[in-house]
Design a protein around this motif. Structure first.
Motif, PDB file in Angstrom:
ATOM      1  N   SER A  14       0.813  -1.226   0.000  1.00 40.97           N
ATOM      2  CA  SER A  14       0.000   0.000   0.000  1.00 40.97           C
ATOM      3  C   SER A  14       0.841   1.268   0.000  1.00 40.97           C
ATOM      4  CB  SER A  14      -0.936   0.002   1.210  1.00 40.97           C
ATOM      5  OG  SER A  14      -0.193  -0.086   2.418  1.00 40.97           O
ATOM      6  N   SER A  50      -2.898  -3.837  -7.255  1.00 41.36           N
ATOM      7  CA  SER A  50      -2.106  -4.381  -6.155  1.00 41.36           C
ATOM      8  C   SER A  50      -1.014  -5.336  -6.611  1.00 41.36           C
ATOM      9  CB  SER A  50      -3.013  -5.101  -5.152  1.00 41.36           C
ATOM     10  OG  SER A  50      -3.725  -6.150  -5.782  1.00 41.36           O
ATOM     11  N   ALA A 245      -7.640 -11.736   3.380  1.00 34.09           N
ATOM     12  CA  ALA A 245      -8.310 -10.438   3.282  1.00 34.09           C
ATOM     13  C   ALA A 245      -8.540 -10.050   1.824  1.00 34.09           C
ATOM     14  CB  ALA A 245      -7.481  -9.367   3.992  1.00 34.09           C
ATOM     15  N   VAL A 246      -7.583 -10.368   0.956  1.00 34.42           N
ATOM     16  CA  VAL A 246      -7.752 -10.086  -0.473  1.00 34.42           C
ATOM     17  C   VAL A 246      -8.912 -10.892  -1.038  1.00 34.42           C
ATOM     18  CG1 VAL A 246      -6.697 -10.384  -2.749  1.00 34.42           C
ATOM     19  CG2 VAL A 246      -5.359  -9.401  -0.877  1.00 34.42           C
ATOM     20  N   TYR A 247      -8.950 -12.191  -0.728  1.00 35.99           N
ATOM     21  CA  TYR A 247     -10.046 -13.031  -1.220  1.00 35.99           C
ATOM     22  C   TYR A 247     -11.388 -12.579  -0.640  1.00 35.99           C
ATOM     23  CZ  TYR A 247      -6.829 -16.410  -3.339  1.00 35.99           C
ATOM     24  OH  TYR A 247      -5.883 -17.021  -4.134  1.00 35.99           O
ATOM     25  N   SER A 249     -12.214  -9.510   0.118  1.00 31.33           N
ATOM     26  CA  SER A 249     -12.598  -8.310  -0.619  1.00 31.33           C
ATOM     27  C   SER A 249     -13.185  -8.664  -1.978  1.00 31.33           C
ATOM     28  CB  SER A 249     -11.396  -7.384  -0.798  1.00 31.33           C
ATOM     29  OG  SER A 249     -10.935  -6.898   0.446  1.00 31.33           O
ATOM     30  N   LEU A 250     -12.566  -9.626  -2.647  1.00 33.00           N
ATOM     31  CA  LEU A 250     -13.102 -10.063  -3.938  1.00 33.00           C
ATOM     32  C   LEU A 250     -14.476 -10.687  -3.766  1.00 33.00           C
ATOM     33  CD1 LEU A 250      -9.873 -11.638  -5.474  1.00 33.00           C
ATOM     34  CD2 LEU A 250     -11.018  -9.552  -6.247  1.00 33.00           C
ATOM     35  N   LEU A 252     -16.654  -9.815  -1.675  1.00 35.45           N
ATOM     36  CA  LEU A 252     -17.623  -8.749  -1.431  1.00 35.45           C
ATOM     37  C   LEU A 252     -17.947  -7.965  -2.697  1.00 35.45           C
ATOM     38  CD1 LEU A 252     -16.273  -7.381   1.971  1.00 35.45           C
ATOM     39  CD2 LEU A 252     -18.374  -8.686   1.604  1.00 35.45           C
ATOM     40  N   ARG A 254     -15.725  -6.257  -4.627  1.00 34.91           N
ATOM     41  CA  ARG A 254     -14.852  -5.133  -4.950  1.00 34.91           C
ATOM     42  C   ARG A 254     -14.033  -5.462  -6.191  1.00 34.91           C
ATOM     43  NH1 ARG A 254     -11.417  -3.435   0.111  1.00 34.91           N
ATOM     44  NH2 ARG A 254     -10.742  -1.883  -1.410  1.00 34.91           N
ATOM     45  N   SER A 258      -9.381  -1.748  -7.001  1.00 39.19           N
ATOM     46  CA  SER A 258      -9.520  -1.042  -5.727  1.00 39.19           C
ATOM     47  C   SER A 258      -8.999  -1.839  -4.543  1.00 39.19           C
ATOM     48  CB  SER A 258     -10.996  -0.707  -5.485  1.00 39.19           C
ATOM     49  OG  SER A 258     -11.770  -1.892  -5.365  1.00 39.19           O
ATOM     50  N   ILE A 259      -8.504  -3.052  -4.789  1.00 33.62           N
ATOM     51  CA  ILE A 259      -8.065  -3.911  -3.695  1.00 33.62           C
ATOM     52  C   ILE A 259      -6.590  -3.670  -3.384  1.00 33.62           C
ATOM     53  CG2 ILE A 259      -7.594  -6.308  -3.063  1.00 33.62           C
ATOM     54  CD1 ILE A 259     -10.150  -7.063  -4.490  1.00 33.62           C
ATOM     55  N   THR A 270      -9.728  -6.552   9.760  1.00 36.01           N
ATOM     56  CA  THR A 270     -10.828  -6.614   8.798  1.00 36.01           C
ATOM     57  C   THR A 270     -11.439  -7.998   8.677  1.00 36.01           C
ATOM     58  OG1 THR A 270      -9.299  -7.024   6.956  1.00 36.01           O
ATOM     59  CG2 THR A 270      -9.822  -4.723   7.445  1.00 36.01           C
TER      60      THR A 270
END
Length: 351
Positions: A14, A50, A245-247, A249-250, A252, A254, A258-259, A270
């Motif tokens: 990030s 990312s 956390a990446v999975y 977000s996907l 959800l 997103r 934006s990830i 999170t």
């Protein structure tokens, strides 16, 4: 001794840039070479901020010139977006830079309807599922193996280049196992995407394998696993949290653009307790999406997977913004599996 390799996505932390991510990927490749890893493959992603591995062929050429022995490949070139002629010529071009060190991993995937449309040359035509035909055409171009009356046989592709990349088909559903077996080329299964599909897919490939001039005489069985090792089981398990956390977000909805890949601490805030506590080892025969533990734990788990699939090679996949911890994990796993640096003797300059 099982071969050990890495697939690299060039994660962009990030607080970092794609330039930083490439330099970290180069450092990881050199580290892998020093520790006896067999290959480094670069992934192809589109529209995802990312990661910095969007055009594997570009990274492959650059990294090959900065290393000496480790094989360099694509994991994978997404053939559904390209012309077989272009891909064949691309790999012959790479062979000019480091002859005999390249692997041609071919796969297919969607980046979502919008990106897929943007990648398509003919936007009036719908998507076409002709992956098997495309793979065969790439091989025919590389090996000058078109039928005598085929017009493409008249196209000369860099006739003075004699080296050829080692061909592989990559998959995560098992549908391409038969294709790789029939063509007599290597097959790499992404168990980090579909753990439950690994055993039947790789067994089917081994059973149907037929030697051809395109590949090796025996099945080349590669198992891709998301693996994290550290000094304790707890530390290693926590290293899986950024990936989870990446999975999440996907899941959800997103978009990839934006990830971000969070740190362990950020991911811990999170993820739900259930997500954090999801097993990172085999439980009741069920493979985890991320495998983690001390070196001995990881070794024992990987040996079970190798026994069940007949894998001749393990391809490590890991998503982490902490590249030092990731490289330490690679070294621990290599040592635990008996992969020694002297497989590739270190030169006086440490390369």
């Amino acid at each position: 001794m099982v071969k050990l390799s890495i697939v690299e996505q060039a994660t962009v932390a990030s607080d970092k840039t794609a330039f930083d991510a490439f330099n970290e990927a180069l450092a990881t490749t050199k580290h892998a070479e020093r520790h006896g890893f067999h290959r480094m493959w670069f992934a192809e992603h589109h529209g995802i901020s990312s990661v910095a591995s969007h055009s594997p062929e570009v990274l492959m050429g650059a990294v090959a010139r900065e290393t000496k022995r480790i094989r360099i490949g694509s994991g994978a070139i997404l053939l559904n977006h390209y012309s077989p002629l272009k891909v064949a010529e691309l790999f012959l071009q790479l062979e000019v830079m480091a002859p005999g060190r390249f692997d041609m991993g071919l796969g297919r995937a969607t980046a979502g309807p919008l990106v897929d449309l943007a990648l398509r040359r003919d936007r009036d035509a719908g998507p076409l599922d002709d992956f098997g035909q495309q793979v065969q055409e790439v091989l025919a171009f590389l090996h000058r193996d078109f039928p005598a009356d085929h017009p493409f046989g008249q196209i000369p592709l860099m006739p003075t280049v004699t080296a050829r990349p080692d061909p592989w088909v990559l998959g995560s559903s098992g549908s391409s196992a038969g294709l790789a077996a029939t063509l007599g080329i290597g097959y790499s299964f992404a168990a980090f995407i579909n753990p439950a599909g690994a055993v039947p897919a790789l067994r089917a490939y081994r059973k149907a394998f037929t030697p051809t001039p395109y590949g090796a005489e025996t099945p080349q069985v590669m198992l891709g696993v998301s693996v994290f090792a550290s000094d304790t089981d707890e530390e290693a398990h926590q290293m899986t949290w950024p990936t989870r956390a990446v999975y999440a977000s996907l899941g959800l909805g997103r978009s990839g653009g934006s990830i971000i890949v969070p740190s362990v601490d950020e991911a811990s805030r999170t993820l739900t307790t259930a997500q954090k506590d999801e097993p990172s080892r085999i439980v009741n025969g069920r493979w985890p999406r991320q495998l983690a533990g001390r070196p001995e734990t990881v070794r024992d788990q990987l040996l079970q997977m190798i026994e069940q699939t007949g894998a001749t090679e393990i391809m490590l996949q890991s998503i982490s913004p902490d590249q030092e911890a990731r490289r330490y994990s690679h070294a621990l796993i290599a040592d635990a599996l008996g992969v020694k640096p002297d497989v590739y003797p270190i030169t006086a300059d440490g390369a």
